[in-house]
Design an enzyme around this catalytic site. Structure first.
Site, PDB file in Angstrom:
ATOM      1  N   SER A  91       0.826  -1.255   0.123  1.00 53.02           N
ATOM      2  CA  SER A  91       0.010  -0.017   0.008  1.00 53.02           C
ATOM      3  C   SER A  91       0.811   1.162   0.069  1.00 53.02           C
ATOM      4  CB  SER A  91      -1.059   0.095   0.886  1.00 53.02           C
ATOM      5  OG  SER A  91      -0.504   0.015   2.393  1.00 53.02           O
ATOM      6  N   HIS A 103       7.104   3.593  10.367  1.00 52.95           N
ATOM      7  CA  HIS A 103       6.487   2.931  11.454  1.00 52.95           C
ATOM      8  C   HIS A 103       5.262   3.483  11.879  1.00 52.95           C
ATOM      9  CE1 HIS A 103       7.154  -0.101  14.656  1.00 52.95           C
ATOM     10  NE2 HIS A 103       6.862   1.013  15.404  1.00 52.95           N
TER      11      HIS A 103
END
Length: 191
Positions: free
Chosen positions: A13, A109
């Protein structure tokens, strides 16, 4: 033009978001290579459909991390890559890759580091009951999610939020923030 390699292990994605930013001329770069440690991952199909070269490997078929990273570095050099972009790559980067590309590897992250490093940061944040989480983009060093922070964006959490809702909101931030940060990193590198 800057040449980047995207390392991914899953659906891709963030690859989609980076490629879309390039297609819209918001990011002046070329995706020179996709590196994937999970043959058959959806990102591989996406890259192949876009005509982007892919280096797939199965880590356990190599004698060591050094062995597969040596091969990756050869591929990166052959493609003229000047920035490595980790986008859902679920392995720690080792000494061989760091020696070749130290200071030129970025990672995204799904938490506000230093909180909740490692796997399942979203689950960790929900379990801890925090009121704020978000996304961190950082340079990669030898630790797990310990490199210098480049950018962060936060969002509020509610006790009513499901894991899937939090994940969708985190990914929306990632897909907006990562291409912008990559563009800035590349600009600074050429300045």
């Amino acid at each position: 033009m800057s040449r980047i390699a995207i390392f991914a292990s899953g659906t891709g994605s963030n690859f989609d978001a980076i490629k879309a930013a390039i297609d819209r001329n918001e990011l002046q770069a070329e995706i020179a290579l996709i590196v994937c440690d999970k043959p058959g991952a959806k990102v591989v199909e996406k890259a192949e459909n876009a005509g982007i070269d892919v280096f797939q490997f199965t880590p356990k078929t190599y004698a060591s991390k050094q062995a597969f990273e040596t091969e990756i570095v050869k591929e990166l050099h052959a493609k003229g890559v000047n920035l490595v972009v980790l986008a859902g790559y679920m392995r720690l980067v080792g000494d061989t890759l760091l020696a070749a590309y130290g200071g030129k590897i970025v990672n995204i992250h799904p938490s506000l580091l230093p909180a909740f490093p490692g796997k399942d940061a979203i689950g960790q944040a929900i379990e801890a009951g925090v009121k704020v989480s978000g996304v961190t983009i950082h340079y990669v060093d030898e630790g797990m999610d310990t490199g210098p922070i480049i950018a962060q964006e936060s969002m509020k959490l509610s006790t009513d939020d499901s894991y899937e809702e939090v994940q969708q909101r985190i990914q929306a931030i990632e897909h907006s923030l990562y291409p912008k940060v990559i563009a800035n990193v590349l600009k600074e590198a050429t300045a």
